[in-house]
Scaffold this active site. Structure first.
Site, PDB file in Angstrom:
ATOM      1  N   LYS A 117       0.821  -1.218   0.000  1.00  0.00           N
ATOM      2  CA  LYS A 117       0.000   0.000   0.000  1.00  0.00           C
ATOM      3  C   LYS A 117       0.850   1.261   0.000  1.00  0.00           C
ATOM      4  O   LYS A 117       0.485   2.256  -0.618  1.00  0.00           O
ATOM      5  CB  LYS A 117      -0.930   0.021   1.225  1.00  0.00           C
ATOM      6  CG  LYS A 117      -2.135  -0.875   1.082  1.00  0.00           C
ATOM      7  CD  LYS A 117      -3.205  -0.496   2.098  1.00  0.00           C
ATOM      8  CE  LYS A 117      -4.422  -1.397   1.961  1.00  0.00           C
ATOM      9  NZ  LYS A 117      -5.416  -1.140   2.997  1.00  0.00           N
ATOM     10  N   LYS A 199      -4.816  -8.598  -6.806  1.00  0.00           N
ATOM     11  CA  LYS A 199      -6.104  -8.950  -6.199  1.00  0.00           C
ATOM     12  C   LYS A 199      -7.116  -7.827  -6.404  1.00  0.00           C
ATOM     13  O   LYS A 199      -6.744  -6.658  -6.492  1.00  0.00           O
ATOM     14  CB  LYS A 199      -5.932  -9.276  -4.719  1.00  0.00           C
ATOM     15  CG  LYS A 199      -5.730  -8.080  -3.852  1.00  0.00           C
ATOM     16  CD  LYS A 199      -6.018  -8.291  -2.387  1.00  0.00           C
ATOM     17  CE  LYS A 199      -5.935  -6.902  -1.767  1.00  0.00           C
ATOM     18  NZ  LYS A 199      -5.984  -6.749  -0.382  1.00  0.00           N
ATOM     19  N   LYS A 202     -10.501  -2.546  -3.258  1.00  0.00           N
ATOM     20  CA  LYS A 202     -11.361  -1.360  -3.236  1.00  0.00           C
ATOM     21  C   LYS A 202     -10.596  -0.096  -3.598  1.00  0.00           C
ATOM     22  O   LYS A 202     -11.171   0.874  -4.064  1.00  0.00           O
ATOM     23  CB  LYS A 202     -11.926  -1.166  -1.838  1.00  0.00           C
ATOM     24  CG  LYS A 202     -12.966  -2.156  -1.415  1.00  0.00           C
ATOM     25  CD  LYS A 202     -13.265  -1.845   0.038  1.00  0.00           C
ATOM     26  CE  LYS A 202     -14.346  -2.695   0.618  1.00  0.00           C
ATOM     27  NZ  LYS A 202     -14.382  -2.512   2.076  1.00  0.00           N
TER      28      LYS A 202
HETATM   29  P1  AMP Z   1     -11.629  -4.940   3.263  1.00  0.00           P
HETATM   30  O1  AMP Z   1     -12.546  -4.444   2.228  1.00  0.00           O
HETATM   31  O2  AMP Z   1     -10.195  -4.784   2.903  1.00  0.00           O
HETATM   32  O3  AMP Z   1     -11.966  -4.455   4.611  1.00  0.00           O
HETATM   33  O4  AMP Z   1     -11.867  -6.509   3.302  1.00  0.00           O
HETATM   34  C1  AMP Z   1     -13.003  -7.130   3.876  1.00  0.00           C
HETATM   35  C2  AMP Z   1     -12.866  -8.642   3.751  1.00  0.00           C
HETATM   36  O5  AMP Z   1     -12.859  -9.019   2.359  1.00  0.00           O
HETATM   37  C3  AMP Z   1     -11.555  -9.196   4.325  1.00  0.00           C
HETATM   38  O6  AMP Z   1     -11.836 -10.412   5.003  1.00  0.00           O
HETATM   39  C4  AMP Z   1     -10.696  -9.439   3.127  1.00  0.00           C
HETATM   40  O7  AMP Z   1      -9.747 -10.464   3.308  1.00  0.00           O
HETATM   41  C5  AMP Z   1     -11.724  -9.833   2.076  1.00  0.00           C
HETATM   42  N1  AMP Z   1     -11.254  -9.515   0.720  1.00  0.00           N
HETATM   43  C6  AMP Z   1     -10.840  -8.302   0.273  1.00  0.00           C
HETATM   44  N2  AMP Z   1     -10.458  -8.359  -1.032  1.00  0.00           N
HETATM   45  C7  AMP Z   1     -10.639  -9.654  -1.401  1.00  0.00           C
HETATM   46  C8  AMP Z   1     -10.431 -10.365  -2.646  1.00  0.00           C
HETATM   47  N3  AMP Z   1      -9.969  -9.744  -3.729  1.00  0.00           N
HETATM   48  N4  AMP Z   1     -10.733 -11.686  -2.674  1.00  0.00           N
HETATM   49  C9  AMP Z   1     -11.209 -12.328  -1.576  1.00  0.00           C
HETATM   50  N5  AMP Z   1     -11.417 -11.719  -0.389  1.00  0.00           N
HETATM   51  C10 AMP Z   1     -11.137 -10.406  -0.292  1.00  0.00           C
END
Ligand code: AMP
Ligand code: TRP
Length: 332
Positions: A117, A199, A202
Site C-alpha cells: 500500500k 487482487k 477497493k
Molecule cells: P476490506 O474491504 O479490505 O476491509 O476486506 C473485507 C474482507 O474481504 C476481508 O476479510 C478481506 O480479506 C476480504 N477480501 C478483500 N479483497 C478480497 C479479494 N480480492 N478476494 C477475496 N477476499 C477479499
C-alpha cells in the site's frame, strides 16, 4: 451476549470504503452469513482503519452506513450477529495502544500489505497505515475471538495477531485467546478483472477492475465483457492463465458447482460464452442482495439504531478485556 452458551465466537471486520466488491463477498461476507447460526458473530465496520489513508469526512460517514446496509442486505441477521462501528467502542483504540508497546518493530516491518500500500510513498503515508495491524489485532483480541473468517490477504495480519497473543500470554500468564484464521477454500483471493495478477481491491478505482456489489446488470455485463483473458481457447482452471482462471473461480464460487462439472459444461465453448454465462450468474447471485439493500435504505434511522444497539451490546465485553490487560500490564 455476555453468555456464549458454549458457542465459539467469530469476529471479522470490513472497511467502510464505499465500494464493496465481489471479492469481499466471496472471500468473507457470505461466509459470515453462512456461519452466523453456529457461532456468536461480531462484525465491526472498521472506520478507524479507514482513516489510515486520507478520507473525505462526509463520504466516510456515508460509506459507514452503506457498508452496514450491504452487510444486512447480504444476510447478516441482527438477531444472530452483532454489527457495530469500531470507533463507537473506544476500548479498541486503547487496547491497540497497549499492544503497540509489545509488538517488535521487526514484526511490523515484515507486513507485506503495508509495503504494497505504501509503495514508493513510504515516507509520506501515515503512521496509522504502518500501525494498522496493531489495531486489527486489538479488534480481535478484545473479544477473545476464537475464529476470524477473512480472505487470503489477511493471513499475515492474523499470524501476527496470534504471535502477539502468545507473546503477551508468555509474558504475563494466560491473558488473551489465541485466535485462528478461517480462510475459505474457494474465493479467498478474487483477482482484478482488468489485471488478474493483482487482487481485486477497493482502492483500485480503474473502470473494469472490480465488480461492486451494487453494480447494475449492465455494468456487470460490460465489466466482464472487457475482462482480460488470453489467446488460448481452452476453458480450464489453470493458475498459469490467471484471467480465465479468475473468471472460472468467480463462476465456481457463485454456482458452487465442482470444477469437473464446470470444465465439462464449457468444453467446446468460447470465451464469449463463458463471459455471457458468468455475467448472468453474477447478476442473479447479487440480485437478492441489491433488492434488500434498496429496501433497507428506504427506512431512515434503521441503520443508525441497529449500529448503536450493536455497540452497546459489545462494549461491556471489550471493556472487560481491556481491564484485564491493563491489570496484567500494571496500568492504572
Ligand atoms: P476490506 O474491504 O479490505 O476491509 O476486506 C473485507 C474482507 O474481504 C476481508 O476479510 C478481506 O480479506 C476480504 N477480501 C478483500 N479483497 C478480497 C479479494 N480480492 N478476494 C477475496 N477476499 C477479499
Ligand atoms: N484489515 C482487514 C481488511 O482490510 C479489516 C479488519 C480490521 C479486520 N479489523 C479486523 C478483519 C479484524 C478481521 C478481523 O480486510
Amino acid at each position: 451476549m455476555n453468555e456464549r452458551n458454549g458457542r465459539k465466537r467469530i469476529l471479522s471486520g470490513i472497511q467502510p470504503t464505499g465500494n464493496a466488491h465481489i471479492g469481499n463477498y466471496l472471500g468473507a461476507i457470505r461466509h459470515w452469513v453462512a456461519s452466523q447460526g453456529e457461532y456468536e458473530s461480531l462484525f465491526p465496520i472498521v472506520d478507524l482503519h479507514a482513516i489510515t489513508v486520507p478520507k473525505d469526512p462526509k463520504q466516510l460517514r456515508a460509506h459507514i452506513r452503506e457498508t452496514a446496509g450491504i452487510l444486512y442486505a447480504a444476510g447478516i441477521d441482527p438477531e444472530q450477529s452483532t454489527l457495530f462501528i469500531q470507533s463507537h467502542v473506544s476500548a479498541h483504540a486503547e487496547l491497540a495502544w497497549i499492544l503497540n508497546c509489545f509488538i517488535p518493530m521487526g514484526w511490523m516491518e515484515r507486513m507485506t500489505q503495508f509495503k504494497d500500500k505504501a509503495g514508493a510513498a513510504r515516507e509520506r503515508v501515515s503512521v496509522g497505515l504502518f500501525d494498522y495491524p496493531a489495531l486489527m489485532a486489538a479488534d480481535i483480541l478484545i473479544y477473545d475471538a476464537d475464529l476470524v473468517p477473512v480472505g487470503d490477504d489477511q493471513r499475515q495480519h492474523l499470524e501476527m495477531t496470534r504471535d502477539l497473543a502468545q507473546r503477551i500470554n508468555s509474558m504475563f500468564g494466560k491473558t488473551l485467546v489465541v485466535p485462528e484464521a478461517s480462510i475459505p477454500p474457494v474465493g479467498a483471493r478474487i483477482m482484478g478483472l482488468d489485471d488478474p495478477t493483482s487482487k481485486m481491491s477497493k482502492s483500485e478505482t480503474g473502470q473494469g477492475h472490480a465488480i461492486d456489489l451494487l453494480d447494475s446488470p449492465d455494468e456487470i455485463r460490460a465489466k466482464i465483457r472487457r475482462a482480460a483473458t488470453d489467446s488460448s481457447r481452452v476453458i480450464e482452471f489453470d493458475e498459469s492463465r490467471p484471467g480465465v482462471n479468475n473468471l472460472l473461480v468467480i463462476y465456481e464460487a457463485f454456482t458452487e458447482r465442482t470444477r469437473e462439472d464446470i470444465e465439462a459444461h464449457f468444453d467446446g465453448k468460447g470465451y464469449a460464452d463463458l463471459k455471457r454465462e458468468l455475467s448472468e450468474v453474477v447478476i442473479e447471485g447479487l440480485r437478492p442482495l441489491q433488492e434488500r439493500y434498496r429496501e433497507i435504505r428506504k427506512e431512515p434511522g434503521y441503520l443508525d439504531a441497529m449500529l448503536k444497539e450493536g455497540a452497546d451490546k459489545v462494549r461491556p465485553i471489550a471493556d472487560r478485556t481491556l481491564r484485564r490487560v491493563m491489570d496484567k500490564v500494571g496500568l492504572g
